[in-house]
Design a protein around this motif. Structure first.
Motif, short mmCIF file in Angstrom:
data_model
loop_
_atom_site.label_atom_id
_atom_site.label_comp_id
_atom_site.label_asym_id
_atom_site.label_seq_id
_atom_site.Cartn_x
_atom_site.Cartn_y
_atom_site.Cartn_z
N VAL A 62 1.67 1.91 9.57
CA VAL A 62 2.54 0.82 9.09
C VAL A 62 1.83 -0.52 9.18
CG1 VAL A 62 4.66 -0.47 9.57
CG2 VAL A 62 4.69 2.03 9.59
N SER A 63 1.09 -0.75 10.26
CA SER A 63 0.39 -2.02 10.42
C SER A 63 -0.67 -2.21 9.34
CB SER A 63 -0.25 -2.11 11.81
OG SER A 63 -1.25 -1.12 11.98
N ILE A 64 -1.40 -1.14 9.00
CA ILE A 64 -2.39 -1.22 7.93
C ILE A 64 -1.71 -1.51 6.59
CG2 ILE A 64 -4.03 0.12 6.54
CD1 ILE A 64 -5.15 -0.87 9.14
N PHE A 65 -0.58 -0.86 6.34
CA PHE A 65 0.16 -1.09 5.09
C PHE A 65 0.61 -2.55 4.98
CE2 PHE A 65 4.38 -1.31 3.05
CZ PHE A 65 4.01 -0.99 1.75
N LEU A 66 1.19 -3.08 6.05
CA LEU A 66 1.70 -4.45 6.03
C LEU A 66 0.57 -5.47 5.90
CD1 LEU A 66 4.50 -4.24 8.77
CD2 LEU A 66 4.77 -4.21 6.27
N LEU A 67 -0.53 -5.26 6.63
CA LEU A 67 -1.65 -6.18 6.56
C LEU A 67 -2.34 -6.13 5.19
CD1 LEU A 67 -3.20 -5.68 10.11
CD2 LEU A 67 -2.09 -7.74 9.23
N SER A 68 -2.40 -4.95 4.60
CA SER A 68 -2.99 -4.81 3.27
C SER A 68 -2.15 -5.56 2.24
CB SER A 68 -3.10 -3.33 2.88
OG SER A 68 -3.98 -2.65 3.75
N LYS A 69 -0.84 -5.49 2.38
CA LYS A 69 0.06 -6.25 1.50
C LYS A 69 -0.14 -7.75 1.70
CE LYS A 69 2.81 -3.42 -0.87
NZ LYS A 69 2.97 -3.51 -2.35
N LEU A 70 -0.24 -8.14 2.99
CA LEU A 70 -0.36 -9.56 3.32
C LEU A 70 -1.64 -10.17 2.76
CD1 LEU A 70 0.66 -12.03 4.94
CD2 LEU A 70 -0.60 -11.15 6.91
N PHE A 71 -2.75 -9.43 2.84
CA PHE A 71 -4.04 -9.95 2.40
C PHE A 71 -4.41 -9.54 0.97
CE2 PHE A 71 -4.45 -10.10 7.03
CZ PHE A 71 -4.91 -11.40 7.20
N GLY A 72 -3.48 -8.87 0.29
CA GLY A 72 -3.69 -8.54 -1.12
C GLY A 72 -4.82 -7.56 -1.38
N LEU A 73 -4.99 -6.56 -0.51
CA LEU A 73 -6.04 -5.57 -0.71
C LEU A 73 -5.67 -4.62 -1.85
CD1 LEU A 73 -6.93 -4.55 2.97
CD2 LEU A 73 -7.83 -6.44 1.59
N ASN A 74 -6.68 -4.10 -2.53
CA ASN A 74 -6.42 -3.12 -3.57
C ASN A 74 -6.30 -1.72 -2.96
OD1 ASN A 74 -9.07 -2.06 -3.18
ND2 ASN A 74 -9.91 -3.53 -4.65
N HIS A 75 -6.02 -0.74 -3.80
CA HIS A 75 -5.78 0.62 -3.29
C HIS A 75 -7.00 1.19 -2.58
CE1 HIS A 75 -4.18 4.71 -3.16
NE2 HIS A 75 -5.35 5.12 -3.61
N GLU A 76 -8.18 0.98 -3.16
CA GLU A 76 -9.39 1.53 -2.55
C GLU A 76 -9.62 0.95 -1.16
OE1 GLU A 76 -13.96 2.28 -4.01
OE2 GLU A 76 -13.17 0.23 -4.15
N GLN A 77 -9.45 -0.35 -1.03
CA GLN A 77 -9.63 -1.01 0.28
C GLN A 77 -8.56 -0.55 1.27
OE1 GLN A 77 -9.31 -4.95 -1.28
NE2 GLN A 77 -11.54 -5.20 -1.56
N TYR A 78 -7.35 -0.39 0.77
CA TYR A 78 -6.23 0.03 1.61
C TYR A 78 -6.44 1.42 2.21
CZ TYR A 78 -1.49 1.91 2.43
OH TYR A 78 -0.39 2.53 2.96
N VAL A 79 -6.79 2.39 1.38
CA VAL A 79 -6.97 3.75 1.88
C VAL A 79 -8.23 3.87 2.74
CG1 VAL A 79 -5.68 4.80 0.00
CG2 VAL A 79 -8.16 4.51 -0.23
N THR A 80 -9.18 2.95 2.55
CA THR A 80 -10.38 2.94 3.39
C THR A 80 -10.02 2.64 4.83
OG1 THR A 80 -11.83 2.24 1.58
CG2 THR A 80 -12.57 1.73 3.81
N LEU A 81 -8.99 1.81 5.03
CA LEU A 81 -8.60 1.38 6.38
C LEU A 81 -7.58 2.31 7.04
CD1 LEU A 81 -8.18 -2.46 5.73
CD2 LEU A 81 -10.16 -1.27 6.68
N LEU A 82 -6.89 3.13 6.28
CA LEU A 82 -5.83 3.97 6.84
C LEU A 82 -6.28 4.86 8.00
CD1 LEU A 82 -3.61 5.12 3.81
CD2 LEU A 82 -2.95 3.68 5.75
N PRO A 83 -7.48 5.47 7.94
CA PRO A 83 -7.88 6.37 9.04
C PRO A 83 -8.57 5.64 10.20
CG PRO A 83 -8.98 6.93 6.94
CD PRO A 83 -8.43 5.56 6.84
N LYS A 84 -8.33 4.35 10.39
CA LYS A 84 -9.08 3.55 11.37
C LYS A 84 -8.95 4.05 12.80
CE LYS A 84 -5.46 0.25 12.56
NZ LYS A 84 -5.37 0.73 13.96
N SER A 85 -7.85 4.72 13.13
CA SER A 85 -7.61 5.08 14.53
C SER A 85 -7.85 6.55 14.85
CB SER A 85 -6.17 4.70 14.93
OG SER A 85 -6.03 3.29 15.00
N ILE A 86 -8.49 7.28 13.95
CA ILE A 86 -8.79 8.69 14.24
C ILE A 86 -10.30 8.87 14.32
CG2 ILE A 86 -6.68 9.57 13.23
CD1 ILE A 86 -8.16 10.27 10.71
N THR A 87 -10.71 9.95 14.94
CA THR A 87 -12.13 10.18 15.17
C THR A 87 -12.91 10.25 13.87
OG1 THR A 87 -13.73 11.61 16.29
CG2 THR A 87 -11.88 12.68 15.23
#
Length: 230
Positions: A108-133
């Protein structure tokens, strides 16, 4: 130097491991959270490549083989969990709720921050797995159309932040329960967080090990849903 590195099968792994061991020695000697071995290794290697004008691709041609150990290293974390199996059974409901809350918070935090900073889909999905190995996150990012190299960097940064800030955050928030500490570190900061949890105690390490696997699986499922939101 460029020619030597390009044709050497051992230069990349050797220099990476030597610098990392140096970082470990500094961490043990001064016991400062900011002296994270991975952070030190990254800084030193970047400086070395820049000063010697060696291309990253040349260095990575041999250093990439280190990443083959990611999966077996992650699997090996099941050992401390097995040793605390009785405790896990006694607190299973609370543990599962904590894991689910941690994964949802990350997505949820990645989704909200991506909306806030106007990231595109590619950038957004790049960040989604940030907290897994990294072993899981690379596959998730690639499957969703993200930039795998950036995903790896983000995962490393997330792990370092968890390692560096966890102890004083626990003090500020007055989090003392070993299960809560381990779950938080494993869920938010994957393997690096679990390594930190193991320094804190056996229970913390076992819960961190559980969090890596479970949070990884939950994130794979959750990320596929969240990826469709942007």
């Amino acid at each position: 130097m460029q020619s030597f590195i390009e044709h050497s099968l051992f230069f990349g792994p050797v220099i990476s491991l030597v610098v990392y061991e140096g970082g470990l020695l500094l961490k043990r000697k001064y016991k400062l959270a900011v002296l994270n071995p991975l952070l030190i290794t990254a800084i030193v290697l970047i400086a070395f490549l820049a000063l010697t004008n060696v291309e990253y691709e040349s260095y990575n041609a041999s250093a990439k083989y280190i990443s083959y150990f990611l999966t077996p290293a992650t699997v090996a974390l099941a050992v401390p969990l097995y040793e605390q199996l009785k405790l896990l059974k006694e607190t299973l409901a609370a543990v599962l709720c904590g894991l689910l809350a941690g994964v949802l918070t990350s997505l949820v935090s990645i989704f909200l921050l991506s909306k806030l900073f106007g990231l595109n889909h590619e950038q957004y999905v790049t960040l989604l797995p940030k907290s897994i190995t990294t072993a899981i996150g690379m596959g998730v990012s690639e499957e969703m159309g993200g930039i795998t190299a950036i995903t790896v960097a983000v995962i490393c940064v997330t792990g370092m932040i968890g390692d560096i800030t966890s102890e004083w955050l626990y003090k500020i928030l007055k989090i003392r329960h070993p299960i809560a500490k381990g779950l938080a570190l494993g869920t938010a900061s994957h393997a690096m967080g679990t390594a930190k949890a193991m320094e804190m105690g056996e229970v913390e390490g076992a819960m961190g090990s559980l969090a890596i696997v479970t949070a990884g699986l939950l994130t794979v499922v959750g990320a596929s849903f969240f990826a469709q939101l942007m």
